[in-house]
Design a protein around this motif. Structure first.
Motif, PDB file in Angstrom:
ATOM      1  N   ILE A 157       3.701   9.968  23.062  1.00 52.57           N
ATOM      2  CA  ILE A 157       4.468   9.464  24.206  1.00 52.57           C
ATOM      3  C   ILE A 157       3.658   9.561  25.495  1.00 52.57           C
ATOM      4  CG2 ILE A 157       5.493  11.714  24.691  1.00 52.57           C
ATOM      5  CD1 ILE A 157       8.066  10.344  25.446  1.00 52.57           C
ATOM      6  N   LEU A 164       2.945  18.267  28.281  1.00 48.58           N
ATOM      7  CA  LEU A 164       3.186  18.268  26.836  1.00 48.58           C
ATOM      8  C   LEU A 164       2.511  19.465  26.173  1.00 48.58           C
ATOM      9  CD1 LEU A 164       2.779  14.471  25.948  1.00 48.58           C
ATOM     10  CD2 LEU A 164       4.877  15.831  25.771  1.00 48.58           C
ATOM     11  N   ALA A 167       4.360  22.619  26.957  1.00 49.29           N
ATOM     12  CA  ALA A 167       5.598  22.691  26.186  1.00 49.29           C
ATOM     13  C   ALA A 167       5.314  23.074  24.736  1.00 49.29           C
ATOM     14  CB  ALA A 167       6.335  21.354  26.249  1.00 49.29           C
ATOM     15  N   PHE A 171       6.502  26.573  22.965  1.00 50.11           N
ATOM     16  CA  PHE A 171       7.297  26.574  21.751  1.00 50.11           C
ATOM     17  C   PHE A 171       6.698  27.553  20.736  1.00 50.11           C
ATOM     18  CE2 PHE A 171       9.986  23.344  19.154  1.00 50.11           C
ATOM     19  CZ  PHE A 171      10.668  24.401  18.569  1.00 50.11           C
ATOM     20  N   PRO A 188      10.791  27.178  11.600  1.00 52.75           N
ATOM     21  CA  PRO A 188      11.188  25.779  11.404  1.00 52.75           C
ATOM     22  C   PRO A 188      10.054  24.937  10.831  1.00 52.75           C
ATOM     23  CG  PRO A 188      10.862  26.256  13.723  1.00 52.75           C
ATOM     24  CD  PRO A 188      10.733  27.551  13.005  1.00 52.75           C
ATOM     25  N   ASP A 189      10.392  23.748  10.473  1.00 49.00           N
ATOM     26  CA  ASP A 189       9.408  22.812   9.940  1.00 49.00           C
ATOM     27  C   ASP A 189       8.503  22.314  11.075  1.00 49.00           C
ATOM     28  OD1 ASP A 189       9.036  21.284   7.264  1.00 49.00           O
ATOM     29  OD2 ASP A 189       8.754  19.781   8.834  1.00 49.00           O
ATOM     30  N   LEU A 192       9.599  19.444  13.328  1.00 43.87           N
ATOM     31  CA  LEU A 192      10.544  19.660  14.425  1.00 43.87           C
ATOM     32  C   LEU A 192       9.828  19.724  15.775  1.00 43.87           C
ATOM     33  CD1 LEU A 192      13.653  20.307  14.681  1.00 43.87           C
ATOM     34  CD2 LEU A 192      12.964  22.682  14.911  1.00 43.87           C
ATOM     35  N   LYS A 195       8.074  16.395  16.974  1.00 41.10           N
ATOM     36  CA  LYS A 195       8.970  15.403  17.595  1.00 41.10           C
ATOM     37  C   LYS A 195       8.776  15.268  19.087  1.00 41.10           C
ATOM     38  CE  LYS A 195      13.114  15.523  14.706  1.00 41.10           C
ATOM     39  NZ  LYS A 195      14.471  16.117  14.709  1.00 41.10           N
ATOM     40  N   MET A 196       8.409  16.358  19.727  1.00 40.30           N
ATOM     41  CA  MET A 196       8.311  16.298  21.188  1.00 40.30           C
ATOM     42  C   MET A 196       7.213  15.346  21.653  1.00 40.30           C
ATOM     43  SD  MET A 196       6.399  19.689  22.633  1.00 40.30           S
ATOM     44  CE  MET A 196       7.493  20.874  21.889  1.00 40.30           C
ATOM     45  N   PHE A 197       6.288  15.023  20.738  1.00 40.29           N
ATOM     46  CA  PHE A 197       5.193  14.131  21.113  1.00 40.29           C
ATOM     47  C   PHE A 197       5.541  12.662  20.887  1.00 40.29           C
ATOM     48  CE2 PHE A 197       2.832  18.077  20.018  1.00 40.29           C
ATOM     49  CZ  PHE A 197       2.304  18.303  21.264  1.00 40.29           C
ATOM     50  N   LYS A 198       6.719  12.411  20.297  1.00 40.93           N
ATOM     51  CA  LYS A 198       7.023  11.027  19.931  1.00 40.93           C
ATOM     52  C   LYS A 198       8.000  10.371  20.904  1.00 40.93           C
ATOM     53  CE  LYS A 198       5.910  11.691  15.084  1.00 40.93           C
ATOM     54  NZ  LYS A 198       6.430  12.026  13.731  1.00 40.93           N
TER      55      LYS A 198
ATOM     56  N   GLN B 163      18.658  27.417  12.166  1.00 37.97           N
ATOM     57  CA  GLN B 163      17.248  27.142  12.406  1.00 37.97           C
ATOM     58  C   GLN B 163      17.062  26.330  13.688  1.00 37.97           C
ATOM     59  OE1 GLN B 163      15.232  26.591   8.753  1.00 37.97           O
ATOM     60  NE2 GLN B 163      13.737  25.181   9.633  1.00 37.97           N
ATOM     61  N   PHE B 171      12.062  27.976  22.154  1.00 36.57           N
ATOM     62  CA  PHE B 171      11.449  27.079  23.135  1.00 36.57           C
ATOM     63  C   PHE B 171      11.729  27.570  24.553  1.00 36.57           C
ATOM     64  CE2 PHE B 171      10.471  22.247  23.537  1.00 36.57           C
ATOM     65  CZ  PHE B 171       9.494  22.535  24.472  1.00 36.57           C
ATOM     66  N   LEU B 175       9.031  28.948  27.268  1.00 32.06           N
ATOM     67  CA  LEU B 175       8.831  28.353  28.591  1.00 32.06           C
ATOM     68  C   LEU B 175       8.934  29.403  29.689  1.00 32.06           C
ATOM     69  CD1 LEU B 175      10.757  24.998  28.136  1.00 32.06           C
ATOM     70  CD2 LEU B 175       8.313  25.253  28.564  1.00 32.06           C
ATOM     71  N   LEU B 192      12.924  16.490  26.730  1.00 35.98           N
ATOM     72  CA  LEU B 192      11.856  16.834  25.789  1.00 35.98           C
ATOM     73  C   LEU B 192      12.339  17.817  24.724  1.00 35.98           C
ATOM     74  CD1 LEU B 192       8.728  16.282  25.560  1.00 35.98           C
ATOM     75  CD2 LEU B 192       8.427  18.528  26.605  1.00 35.98           C
ATOM     76  N   LYS B 195      15.105  16.462  22.232  1.00 35.43           N
ATOM     77  CA  LYS B 195      14.600  15.641  21.126  1.00 35.43           C
ATOM     78  C   LYS B 195      14.679  16.337  19.779  1.00 35.43           C
ATOM     79  CE  LYS B 195      11.023  12.794  23.291  1.00 35.43           C
ATOM     80  NZ  LYS B 195       9.562  12.731  23.429  1.00 35.43           N
TER      81      LYS B 195
END
Lengths: 198, 198
Positions: A157, A164, A167, A171, A188-189, A192, A195-198, B163, B171, B175, B192, B195
């Motif tokens: 994105i 980014l 962030a 995370f 988590p996977d 997950l 996703k923040m980059f899309k 999860q 997150f 931050l 962000l 998402k």
DNA sequence: CTTTTGATTGAATAACCAGTCAATTAAAAA
DNA sequence: TTTTTAATTGACTGGTTATTCAATCAAAAG
């Protein structure tokens, strides 16, 4: 005749490794200042006097661990650069490596030491210098070029790449801390966070 | 004749507030154990003896701040529940509130105290009890029902809600820590983090 | 079994810091 | 100005912990 040079060397390597390992465990849960040398000695099943035979001070031990943590993070980042694929695929691979190491047990402790080192004012001066020296590459600054490349390829994105990266790294740090609080909580996977980059 | 009862009360309120405020600043940067009473006194521009006139111990001060932090987080969560809109909208609103408070300056320090409290073994027993008592509602457990509701309405991805809550909270924590490391770094947009629920 | 050498111990010392308290100060009102 | 009362100070005490070091132990080889 006493032990040979090699035998003593091996003992010394083993012992100092024992001490560093014990210190990593105790430091990560109590923090450097709250950890007593006797806590480390107890954890390593040896006397506090021996700790001083191998290290000059508590601070030296902590500094050694910070060095090790910095090396580990550089290693993971460099390995991900060598992967085949697009920038986003590299980031995903790196994330998976990190998550996997979170579930294992020693790298995550180094990670937590790194957070302490960069978060607390109560660390040795040598650590502060280390983290502010030009040769120290922060994960955020390593990540930015990769993100920019992904943006040029239109797979990431269009947003401030520094933001980014911050962030993303936040995370990861947050998950490491969470793992310390609730070790049984599932990581988590990687998808997950990607996703923040899309 | 000396000061009136009210005048003294006001002085006392002011002073103990000064001390708590100074302690919050110092604790969040150095951690509880590494902070000396004299650090707090210096930060508050008064003598260390006076700190003991108002508080029984360093631990009492820390515990007071943890209480305050817990209250703040409950408050934000409750406010978000009162918002109109779908569960996801509530989460987004809450996220925006938190991000906004990150840029202001005192709530984020309470947040960091909370992380210390729940991360370190070297906190007073009273804090440990507080955090493990049944009436203490962790942000993660407060978030889960909201996520489940959002999943029923098909506005949140079908994944283990615990999860998702853990990831969300991680997150936010990450931050907060990042903001401590690089106060000038921009806080990302709430969208962000939202998402991850989509 | 004895010798040698370096690992290992823990009692002793030193430094630091939390917490106490007797003395001082400051503000208000007579 | 004096009195009263409570806030405020900082020298002092006690306990804790970092650090030192003289004494002991353990393994190897003659």
């Amino acid at each position: 005749m006493p032990r040979s040079r090699e035998q003593n060397l091996e003992i010394r390597n083993q012992r100092s490794e024992d001490i560093l390992h014990a210190a990593l465990n105790v430091f990560s849960r109590r923090g450097m200042v709250a950890t007593k040398i006797s806590d480390i000695a107890k954890e390593a099943h040896l006397s506090h006097g021996l700790v001083y035979h191998y290290f000059a001070s508590k601070e030296e031990i902590f500094t050694r661990l910070v060095r090790r943590a910095a090396d580990s993070s550089v290693q993971i980042i460099e390995q991900s650069q060598l992967q085949a694929g697009t920038p986003l695929a590299k980031i995903k691979w790196m994330t998976e490596q990190i998550f996997q190491s979170f579930s294992e047990g020693q790298y995550i402790l180094l990670f937590l030491i790194m957070i302490q080192a960069s978060t607390s004012d109560a660390v040795p001066d040598e650590v502060k210098q280390l983290l502010s020296s030009p040769e120290f590459k922060s994960p955020v600054s390593c990540l930015v070029p990769l993100i920019v490349e992904g943006q040029q390829r239109q797979e990431i994105i269009q947003q401030d790449p520094v933001q980014l990266a911050v962030a993303y790294y936040a995370f990861i740090q947050g998950l490491a801390i969470n793992k310390l609080q609730w070790p049984q909580a599932p990581v988590p996977d990687a998808e997950l966070i990607i996703k923040m980059f899309k």
